[in-house]
Every structure is written in C-alpha cells, then in structure tokens.
Design a protein around this motif. Sequence first.
Motif, PDB file in Angstrom:
ATOM      1  N   SER A 115       0.850  -1.184   0.000  1.00 27.65           N
ATOM      2  CA  SER A 115       0.000   0.000   0.000  1.00 27.65           C
ATOM      3  C   SER A 115       0.895   1.247   0.000  1.00 27.65           C
ATOM      4  O   SER A 115       2.076   1.171  -0.357  1.00 27.65           O
ATOM      5  N   SER A 116       0.328   2.345   0.410  1.00 29.15           N
ATOM      6  CA  SER A 116       1.023   3.626   0.254  1.00 29.15           C
ATOM      7  C   SER A 116       0.678   4.549   1.416  1.00 29.15           C
ATOM      8  O   SER A 116      -0.371   4.397   2.051  1.00 29.15           O
ATOM      9  N   LEU A 117       1.526   5.558   1.619  1.00 30.84           N
ATOM     10  CA  LEU A 117       1.214   6.581   2.625  1.00 30.84           C
ATOM     11  C   LEU A 117      -0.161   7.191   2.327  1.00 30.84           C
ATOM     12  O   LEU A 117      -0.928   7.502   3.243  1.00 30.84           O
ATOM     13  N   THR A 118      -0.465   7.319   1.045  1.00 31.05           N
ATOM     14  CA  THR A 118      -1.744   7.929   0.681  1.00 31.05           C
ATOM     15  C   THR A 118      -2.941   6.997   0.929  1.00 31.05           C
ATOM     16  O   THR A 118      -4.078   7.386   0.707  1.00 31.05           O
ATOM     17  N   GLY A 119      -2.666   5.795   1.428  1.00 34.55           N
ATOM     18  CA  GLY A 119      -3.725   4.900   1.907  1.00 34.55           C
ATOM     19  C   GLY A 119      -3.932   5.049   3.410  1.00 34.55           C
ATOM     20  O   GLY A 119      -4.733   4.330   4.020  1.00 34.55           O
ATOM     21  N   ARG A 120      -3.168   5.933   4.054  1.00 35.74           N
ATOM     22  CA  ARG A 120      -3.291   6.225   5.490  1.00 35.74           C
ATOM     23  C   ARG A 120      -3.628   7.686   5.720  1.00 35.74           C
ATOM     24  O   ARG A 120      -4.293   8.067   6.671  1.00 35.74           O
ATOM     25  N   MET A 121      -3.070   8.513   4.818  1.00 36.10           N
ATOM     26  CA  MET A 121      -3.100   9.950   5.002  1.00 36.10           C
ATOM     27  C   MET A 121      -3.400  10.527   3.621  1.00 36.10           C
ATOM     28  O   MET A 121      -2.546  10.459   2.748  1.00 36.10           O
ATOM     29  N   PRO A 122      -4.600  11.041   3.371  1.00 39.28           N
ATOM     30  CA  PRO A 122      -4.914  11.489   2.012  1.00 39.28           C
ATOM     31  C   PRO A 122      -3.983  12.605   1.547  1.00 39.28           C
ATOM     32  O   PRO A 122      -3.640  13.496   2.324  1.00 39.28           O
ATOM     33  N   THR A 123      -3.565  12.539   0.285  1.00 35.45           N
ATOM     34  CA  THR A 123      -2.660  13.531  -0.298  1.00 35.45           C
ATOM     35  C   THR A 123      -3.305  14.075  -1.576  1.00 35.45           C
ATOM     36  O   THR A 123      -4.137  13.389  -2.173  1.00 35.45           O
ATOM     37  N   PRO A 124      -2.902  15.276  -2.034  1.00 34.61           N
ATOM     38  CA  PRO A 124      -3.528  15.830  -3.239  1.00 34.61           C
ATOM     39  C   PRO A 124      -3.168  15.045  -4.500  1.00 34.61           C
ATOM     40  O   PRO A 124      -2.133  14.376  -4.536  1.00 34.61           O
ATOM     41  N   PHE A 125      -3.991  15.172  -5.515  1.00 34.16           N
ATOM     42  CA  PHE A 125      -3.771  14.601  -6.863  1.00 34.16           C
ATOM     43  C   PHE A 125      -3.796  13.077  -6.906  1.00 34.16           C
ATOM     44  O   PHE A 125      -3.250  12.467  -7.819  1.00 34.16           O
ATOM     45  N   THR A 126      -4.395  12.459  -5.886  1.00 31.43           N
ATOM     46  CA  THR A 126      -4.404  10.988  -5.857  1.00 31.43           C
ATOM     47  C   THR A 126      -5.805  10.466  -5.506  1.00 31.43           C
ATOM     48  O   THR A 126      -5.918   9.397  -4.898  1.00 31.43           O
ATOM     49  N   THR A 127      -6.848  11.199  -5.857  1.00 36.28           N
ATOM     50  CA  THR A 127      -8.197  10.841  -5.394  1.00 36.28           C
ATOM     51  C   THR A 127      -8.513   9.347  -5.543  1.00 36.28           C
ATOM     52  O   THR A 127      -8.779   8.663  -4.555  1.00 36.28           O
ATOM     53  N   SER A 128      -8.482   8.843  -6.789  1.00 30.81           N
ATOM     54  CA  SER A 128      -8.907   7.455  -7.029  1.00 30.81           C
ATOM     55  C   SER A 128      -7.882   6.473  -6.461  1.00 30.81           C
ATOM     56  O   SER A 128      -8.241   5.471  -5.828  1.00 30.81           O
ATOM     57  N   TYR A 129      -6.609   6.760  -6.683  1.00 31.15           N
ATOM     58  CA  TYR A 129      -5.531   5.890  -6.191  1.00 31.15           C
ATOM     59  C   TYR A 129      -5.602   5.789  -4.661  1.00 31.15           C
ATOM     60  O   TYR A 129      -5.536   4.702  -4.084  1.00 31.15           O
ATOM     61  N   SER A 130      -5.750   6.953  -4.008  1.00 33.47           N
ATOM     62  CA  SER A 130      -5.826   6.976  -2.553  1.00 33.47           C
ATOM     63  C   SER A 130      -7.014   6.139  -2.063  1.00 33.47           C
ATOM     64  O   SER A 130      -6.900   5.375  -1.097  1.00 33.47           O
ATOM     65  N   ALA A 131      -8.147   6.252  -2.774  1.00 32.16           N
ATOM     66  CA  ALA A 131      -9.343   5.482  -2.384  1.00 32.16           C
ATOM     67  C   ALA A 131      -9.064   3.985  -2.455  1.00 32.16           C
ATOM     68  O   ALA A 131      -9.465   3.217  -1.562  1.00 32.16           O
ATOM     69  N   THR A 132      -8.344   3.547  -3.505  1.00 30.08           N
ATOM     70  CA  THR A 132      -8.073   2.103  -3.623  1.00 30.08           C
ATOM     71  C   THR A 132      -7.146   1.637  -2.503  1.00 30.08           C
ATOM     72  O   THR A 132      -7.276   0.521  -2.006  1.00 30.08           O
TER      73      THR A 132
END
Length: 283
Positions: free
Chosen positions: A163-180
């Motif tokens: 997974s990714s940091l953006t799967g714990r802490m939402p970051t800009p420009f990653t809406t769909s990716y972050s959701a997955t």
Amino acid sequence: KVICATGVVAGLIAFFWKDDFNPESLSGARVLVTGASAGIGEQIAYHYARFGAEIVLTARREAVLQKVMEKCLTLGAKKIFYIPADMSSPSEPEKVIQFAVQKLGGLDYLVLNHIGTNRFQEWTGDVDYTRWLLQVNFLSYVALATAALPTLEKNRGALVVVSSLTGRMPTPFTTSYSATKFALDGFFSSLRHELIMQKRDVSVTLCILGLIDTDSALEYTRGKVHISASPAPEAALAIVRGGAARAHEVFYPRWLQQLCCLWALFPSSGNHVLRTFYNYSSP
Ligand code: NDP
C-alpha cells in the motif's frame, strides 16, 4: 511538548523494534509476486530469488516477465515460472492462483503489489477510471487473496499487501488511487482480525510506502512534488523482510510511522504543511 514527546516515544519504538527476519526461512519458500515486471515488484522478485525461493511472477507484459525470470534464475531462484495476466479482468485472479499452486505445489507467500496507471492529477470527474482502478488495485487483490487463502492456511503462509502513505493519510492529486489504497487497509486489516480470531495461521502484512524511485512514479510526479524518492531495491527488501517476519505493518522509509502518528494528533496543521510539498497554481 506533545510533538517532542510523540517524537521521543516513536524514536524509542523504532530503536528497540527489531523484526524476526530469518533469511534461511525463504530458501525454498513458494512465492507469487504480482506486478513483477517492473518497479518494486521486479525488485521483490530479485530479493526472493537471492534468498533461494521458488517463484511465480505475474504482470501483463510477457516479454518483460521473461527477462525478469532469466535474471531471477541467475540470482539463485530454485524454480521460476511466469503467467501474463491483466488484473482489470475479473476472471484472471483465480487463474493466476491456480497456475501458481499447480506449478509450485502450494503457496507460502502471496505478494500483492500491482497497480493500474496512476494519473497523479486533479479530479476530473472520470468515474469510469475510478471504477477501473478499483478493479485493478483493490478488487483483484481481494479475489487473489480469497483464492489463495486455502493453500496459505495449509502452509502457515503470509499475505503481503503493498500500500502507500496515501492509503493512510490522504494527499492531493491521488483521489482514485488513494481510495483504492484506503480500501486495501480496511479490507485486509479487518481480515487480519478475523484470521486471528478464527486461529487461522495466515499473517497479513500491510506495507505503507512513501515516494519510491520507480520509473513510473518519477514520471508521474515530475515537477509536481518537492519530495525526494527512496530506492526501490530497499523498499522491496523492507517488504520481503516484513512478510517473512509476519509483521502486521511495514513502513518504508521507517520515519513514515512517526509521521502518521503526528498527523493523527495534529491533522489540521499536518495537512497545511503537507500541501506545501506540492506544486499548484490555481487556474
Ligand atoms: P510500477 O508502475 O513500476 O509497476 C506496476 C506493476 O504492475 C508492473 O509490473 C506492471 O506490469 C503491473 N501492472 C500494471 N497494470 C496491470 C494490470 N492491469 N494487471 C496486472 N498487472 C499490471 O509500480 P511501482 O513499482 O511504483 O509500485 C508498486 C507498488 O508500490 C504499488 O502497489 C504502489 O501503489 C506501491 N507504492 C509505490 C510508490 C512509488 O512511489 N513508486 C509509493 C507508494 C506505494 P505490466 O505493465 O507488465 O502489466
């Protein structure tokens, strides 16, 4: 004061925390790696090969898988096979697991790592892209894990989910990716509870990565972020070690764990600082 105390506690945890990694446990281990034709997945395959594992590689591009397979053999893989598969097709996950079980006689590790193209841009309203990405980055992981659970359970195996940091802490420009990636955390952390409660001996390791210097990540973030990327071979080794140690979570780089703690304590100022790492000029 609170920031200092949190930093000190997190530092002490990091200092005293040692994983129970035994490289010999991977000799002859039967491993399936997804997204193994490039980037972190390719490096994960090379580490398992060096440790003498038996490996099945999967991704879409057959010619590239062939090359990774050849390099794995020179590095010391005991057995190696590949199967081209597109994880946007709901029928592929089961086929891939059947292939791996048939070739290796069972599985000890399932490393779920592949992702569909990440656009790294503002939300444009493309719902079809989000649906497609959920299939590739999340639903296929669920289907692969479900098909592999019986063989993993038989072998006291391990599920390793990248997974990714953006799967714990939402970051800009990653809406769909972050959701997955949030979906992966929800599903697999809940599944871990159930496996423990049911005394089924399959470990679930969730790997939370920061920016890593793979060709694709460097290309889509170029000129858009002020964050330096960490090396893919090191990230891959952290994943392989964490899976073998049956850790619940792996953070790479390690300081991401402290960052997540700080962000949970101070979300508003944390988000403010976070946005300064991104290039953005309003239209
Ligand atoms: P890459 O883009 O370098 O590699 C992606 C892999 O997935 C390739 O092997 C690709 O092979 C495969 N793939 C792409 N589409 C499909 C598909 N439809 N079906 C099956 N396989 C597919 O990704 P990274 O190595 O950068 O990322 C690996 C993991 O690490 C991901 O889970 C990512 O979210 C995570 N991560 C990466 C970060 C980074 O900065 N690099 C940061 C945080 C997390 P092929 O084209 O042959 O199908």
